[in-house]
Design an enzyme around this catalytic site. Structure first.
Site, PDB file in Angstrom:
ATOM      1  N   GLY A 153       0.824  -1.220   0.000  1.00  0.00           N
ATOM      2  CA  GLY A 153       0.000   0.000   0.000  1.00  0.00           C
ATOM      3  C   GLY A 153       0.849   1.257   0.000  1.00  0.00           C
ATOM      4  O   GLY A 153       0.649   2.160   0.812  1.00  0.00           O
ATOM      5  N   ALA A 154       1.795   1.314  -0.947  1.00  0.00           N
ATOM      6  CA  ALA A 154       2.733   2.450  -0.944  1.00  0.00           C
ATOM      7  C   ALA A 154       2.413   3.478  -2.029  1.00  0.00           C
ATOM      8  O   ALA A 154       3.190   4.396  -2.264  1.00  0.00           O
ATOM      9  CB  ALA A 154       4.164   1.940  -1.107  1.00  0.00           C
ATOM     10  N   SER A 155       1.269   3.336  -2.695  1.00  0.00           N
ATOM     11  CA  SER A 155       0.935   4.256  -3.784  1.00  0.00           C
ATOM     12  C   SER A 155       0.541   5.642  -3.303  1.00  0.00           C
ATOM     13  O   SER A 155       0.571   6.609  -4.074  1.00  0.00           O
ATOM     14  CB  SER A 155      -0.200   3.663  -4.625  1.00  0.00           C
ATOM     15  OG  SER A 155      -1.208   3.150  -3.771  1.00  0.00           O
ATOM     16  N   ASN A 190       1.742  -2.166   5.394  1.00  0.00           N
ATOM     17  CA  ASN A 190       1.030  -0.892   5.580  1.00  0.00           C
ATOM     18  C   ASN A 190      -0.337  -0.865   4.905  1.00  0.00           C
ATOM     19  O   ASN A 190      -1.202  -0.106   5.323  1.00  0.00           O
ATOM     20  CB  ASN A 190       1.924   0.236   5.028  1.00  0.00           C
ATOM     21  CG  ASN A 190       1.162   1.530   4.848  1.00  0.00           C
ATOM     22  OD1 ASN A 190       0.915   2.250   5.811  1.00  0.00           O
ATOM     23  ND2 ASN A 190       0.748   1.823   3.615  1.00  0.00           N
ATOM     24  N   SER A 207      -2.980   0.626  14.333  1.00  0.00           N
ATOM     25  CA  SER A 207      -3.679   1.906  14.553  1.00  0.00           C
ATOM     26  C   SER A 207      -3.899   2.072  16.045  1.00  0.00           C
ATOM     27  O   SER A 207      -3.958   1.074  16.780  1.00  0.00           O
ATOM     28  CB  SER A 207      -5.044   1.869  13.853  1.00  0.00           C
ATOM     29  OG  SER A 207      -5.925   2.828  14.413  1.00  0.00           O
ATOM     30  N   TYR A 225     -12.767  -2.465  12.101  1.00  0.00           N
ATOM     31  CA  TYR A 225     -11.432  -1.913  11.813  1.00  0.00           C
ATOM     32  C   TYR A 225     -10.542  -2.113  13.041  1.00  0.00           C
ATOM     33  O   TYR A 225      -9.395  -2.577  12.928  1.00  0.00           O
ATOM     34  CB  TYR A 225     -11.563  -0.428  11.470  1.00  0.00           C
ATOM     35  CG  TYR A 225     -10.242   0.278  11.217  1.00  0.00           C
ATOM     36  CD1 TYR A 225      -9.564   0.119  10.010  1.00  0.00           C
ATOM     37  CD2 TYR A 225      -9.682   1.122  12.181  1.00  0.00           C
ATOM     38  CE1 TYR A 225      -8.354   0.765   9.779  1.00  0.00           C
ATOM     39  CE2 TYR A 225      -8.482   1.770  11.957  1.00  0.00           C
ATOM     40  CZ  TYR A 225      -7.820   1.592  10.749  1.00  0.00           C
ATOM     41  OH  TYR A 225      -6.627   2.234  10.524  1.00  0.00           O
ATOM     42  N   ILE A 283      -3.923  10.731  11.059  1.00  0.00           N
ATOM     43  CA  ILE A 283      -2.918  11.164  10.078  1.00  0.00           C
ATOM     44  C   ILE A 283      -3.668  11.641   8.824  1.00  0.00           C
ATOM     45  O   ILE A 283      -4.574  10.936   8.339  1.00  0.00           O
ATOM     46  CB  ILE A 283      -1.978   9.984   9.695  1.00  0.00           C
ATOM     47  CG1 ILE A 283      -1.412   9.262  10.940  1.00  0.00           C
ATOM     48  CG2 ILE A 283      -0.878  10.468   8.748  1.00  0.00           C
ATOM     49  CD1 ILE A 283      -0.469  10.057  11.802  1.00  0.00           C
TER      50      ILE A 283
HETATM   51  P1  NAP Z   1      -4.761   5.493   2.236  1.00  0.00           P
HETATM   52  O1  NAP Z   1      -4.227   6.860   1.944  1.00  0.00           O
HETATM   53  O2  NAP Z   1      -6.193   5.188   2.039  1.00  0.00           O
HETATM   54  O3  NAP Z   1      -3.856   4.446   1.395  1.00  0.00           O
HETATM   55  C1  NAP Z   1      -4.125   3.077   1.504  1.00  0.00           C
HETATM   56  C2  NAP Z   1      -3.075   2.306   0.743  1.00  0.00           C
HETATM   57  O4  NAP Z   1      -3.346   0.896   0.909  1.00  0.00           O
HETATM   58  C3  NAP Z   1      -3.085   2.595  -0.747  1.00  0.00           C
HETATM   59  O5  NAP Z   1      -1.763   2.554  -1.234  1.00  0.00           O
HETATM   60  C4  NAP Z   1      -3.892   1.410  -1.298  1.00  0.00           C
HETATM   61  O6  NAP Z   1      -3.554   1.073  -2.641  1.00  0.00           O
HETATM   62  C5  NAP Z   1      -3.437   0.305  -0.384  1.00  0.00           C
HETATM   63  N1  NAP Z   1      -4.349  -0.841  -0.354  1.00  0.00           N
HETATM   64  C6  NAP Z   1      -5.637  -0.881   0.048  1.00  0.00           C
HETATM   65  N2  NAP Z   1      -6.135  -2.135  -0.076  1.00  0.00           N
HETATM   66  C7  NAP Z   1      -5.114  -2.897  -0.564  1.00  0.00           C
HETATM   67  C8  NAP Z   1      -4.988  -4.260  -0.914  1.00  0.00           C
HETATM   68  N3  NAP Z   1      -6.006  -5.111  -0.794  1.00  0.00           N
HETATM   69  N4  NAP Z   1      -3.796  -4.694  -1.394  1.00  0.00           N
HETATM   70  C9  NAP Z   1      -2.738  -3.846  -1.546  1.00  0.00           C
HETATM   71  N5  NAP Z   1      -2.807  -2.541  -1.229  1.00  0.00           N
HETATM   72  C10 NAP Z   1      -3.980  -2.074  -0.755  1.00  0.00           C
HETATM   73  O7  NAP Z   1      -4.468   5.099   3.749  1.00  0.00           O
HETATM   74  P2  NAP Z   1      -3.368   5.626   4.803  1.00  0.00           P
HETATM   75  O8  NAP Z   1      -4.024   6.606   5.687  1.00  0.00           O
HETATM   76  O9  NAP Z   1      -2.112   5.952   4.114  1.00  0.00           O
HETATM   77  O10 NAP Z   1      -3.217   4.284   5.675  1.00  0.00           O
HETATM   78  C11 NAP Z   1      -2.087   3.433   5.569  1.00  0.00           C
HETATM   79  C12 NAP Z   1      -2.135   2.476   6.764  1.00  0.00           C
HETATM   80  O11 NAP Z   1      -2.109   3.226   7.972  1.00  0.00           O
HETATM   81  C13 NAP Z   1      -3.409   1.622   6.811  1.00  0.00           C
HETATM   82  O12 NAP Z   1      -3.102   0.323   7.251  1.00  0.00           O
HETATM   83  C14 NAP Z   1      -4.255   2.348   7.853  1.00  0.00           C
HETATM   84  O13 NAP Z   1      -5.182   1.492   8.473  1.00  0.00           O
HETATM   85  C15 NAP Z   1      -3.195   2.829   8.809  1.00  0.00           C
HETATM   86  N6  NAP Z   1      -3.605   3.953   9.639  1.00  0.00           N
HETATM   87  C16 NAP Z   1      -3.987   5.139   9.089  1.00  0.00           C
HETATM   88  C17 NAP Z   1      -4.386   6.197   9.911  1.00  0.00           C
HETATM   89  C18 NAP Z   1      -4.813   7.528   9.374  1.00  0.00           C
HETATM   90  O14 NAP Z   1      -5.303   8.353  10.175  1.00  0.00           O
HETATM   91  N7  NAP Z   1      -4.643   7.810   8.099  1.00  0.00           N
HETATM   92  C19 NAP Z   1      -4.391   6.003  11.299  1.00  0.00           C
HETATM   93  C20 NAP Z   1      -3.994   4.783  11.827  1.00  0.00           C
HETATM   94  C21 NAP Z   1      -3.594   3.770  10.990  1.00  0.00           C
HETATM   95  P3  NAP Z   1      -4.325   1.769  -3.911  1.00  0.00           P
HETATM   96  O15 NAP Z   1      -3.881   3.201  -3.916  1.00  0.00           O
HETATM   97  O16 NAP Z   1      -3.834   0.991  -5.073  1.00  0.00           O
HETATM   98  O17 NAP Z   1      -5.782   1.640  -3.639  1.00  0.00           O
END
Ligand code: NAP
Length: 242
Positions: free
Chosen positions: A8-10, A86, A138, A151, A184
């Site tokens: 999930g690094a995109s 991630n 999280s 979640y 975040i």
């Molecule tokens: P985000 O901006 O929604 O990005 C999610 C990433 O995960 C994207 O690169 C997406 O790929 C990828 N992804 C989703 N489903 C996937 C799958 N089945 N296989 C491979 N890749 C997949 O989310 P983020 O906020 O950066 O979150 C990253 C991590 O941090 C997650 O695990 C999230 O639960 C955790 N987190 C986030 C927060 C927050 O406040 N943002 C807080 C606590 C924890 P595509 O772009 O190709 O869809």
């Protein structure tokens, strides 16, 4: 040169982690599931650091695709020094309104995705007598979030998995740790209104919400030599929210 595979690094936190490792001279495997163009653009950008960066599509919640992701990464780079689990999806809903398919999607992507990718990476790390795995959970995984029960369960599972697997692979020289971000600013939190963010800032000791780079710094530290005696831990990066 060391190699990191980041699921999930995109975009969002994963993208920031990819940038941090590339800036520190790691080759980077950028996993994505839908955002091909973004992942490929990021790979191009990271190459300017003088490292090799490749975008690889795989749904980590599918065990066959997780296996192929690791296989392809090993074929391209020869080894994986660091795995960052991630990739994740979120859902804010009362449990009674949550459809079975939504429950499954959260558990499969967040928890099973982490387990599958780790399982596939371990044989090569064991063979190399070392490695580093960092799982992104999280704060809700440790304390539970209302309207985010599934979640929270998926993320709590990642915490238990981290602790257990770290005991299983420690003697092979593999460190496994878990980070628990707070709020975040990424696409995942883009549904928050200006008022929501104001409230969240007020509930955070440091008085601000987090940026993806805040998480990337901690993940990079955990993969570094300075953190070599740290394993099986769960570290918050939430500005003091919890
Ligand atoms: P985000 O901006 O929604 O990005 C999610 C990433 O995960 C994207 O690169 C997406 O790929 C990828 N992804 C989703 N489903 C996937 C799958 N089945 N296989 C491979 N890749 C997949 O989310 P983020 O906020 O950066 O979150 C990253 C991590 O941090 C997650 O695990 C999230 O639960 C955790 N987190 C986030 C927060 C927050 O406040 N943002 C807080 C606590 C924890 P595509 O772009 O190709 O869809």
């Amino acid at each position: 040169m060391k190699t990191v595979l980041i699921t999930g690094a995109s975009r969002g936190i994963g993208e920031a982690i990819a940038r941090k490792f590339a800036a520190n001279k790691y080759n980077v495997a950028i996993n994505y599931v839908n955002s091909k163009a973004k992942a490929e653009k990021l790979a191009d950008e990271l190459s300017r650091y003088g490292v090799r960066a490749v975008a690889i599509r795989a749904d980590v919640g599918d065990s066959v695709q997780a296996k192929l992701l690791v296989k392809q990464t090993l074929e391209i780079f020869g080894k994986i020094d660091v795995l960052v689990n991630n990739a994740g999806v979120a859902l804010t809903k009362l449990l009674i309104d949550t459809k079975t398919q939504e429950v499954e999607n959260l558990i499969i992507t967040n928890l099973l995705g982490t387990i599958y990718t780790t399982k596939e990476v371990l044989p090569s790390m064991i063979n190399n007598e070392g490695g580093n795995i960092i799982n992104v959970s999280s704060m809700w995984g440790s304390v539970g979030g209302s309207m985010e029960s599934v979640y929270s369960a998926s993320k709590g599972g990642i915490i238990a998995f981290t602790k257990a697997i770290s005991k299983e692979v420690g003697l092979s020289g593999i460190n496994v740790n878990c980070v628990c971000p707070g709020v975040i600013l990424t696409d995942m939190t883009s549904n928050l209104t200006i008022d929501d963010i104001k409230d969240l800032k007020e509930q955070t000791s440091l008085g601000r919400v987090g940026q993806p780079a805040d998480v990337a710094g901690l993940v990079y530290f955990l993969a570094s030599e300075e953190a070599s005696y740290i394993t099986g831990t769960v570290i918050g990066v939430d500005g003091g929210f919890i």
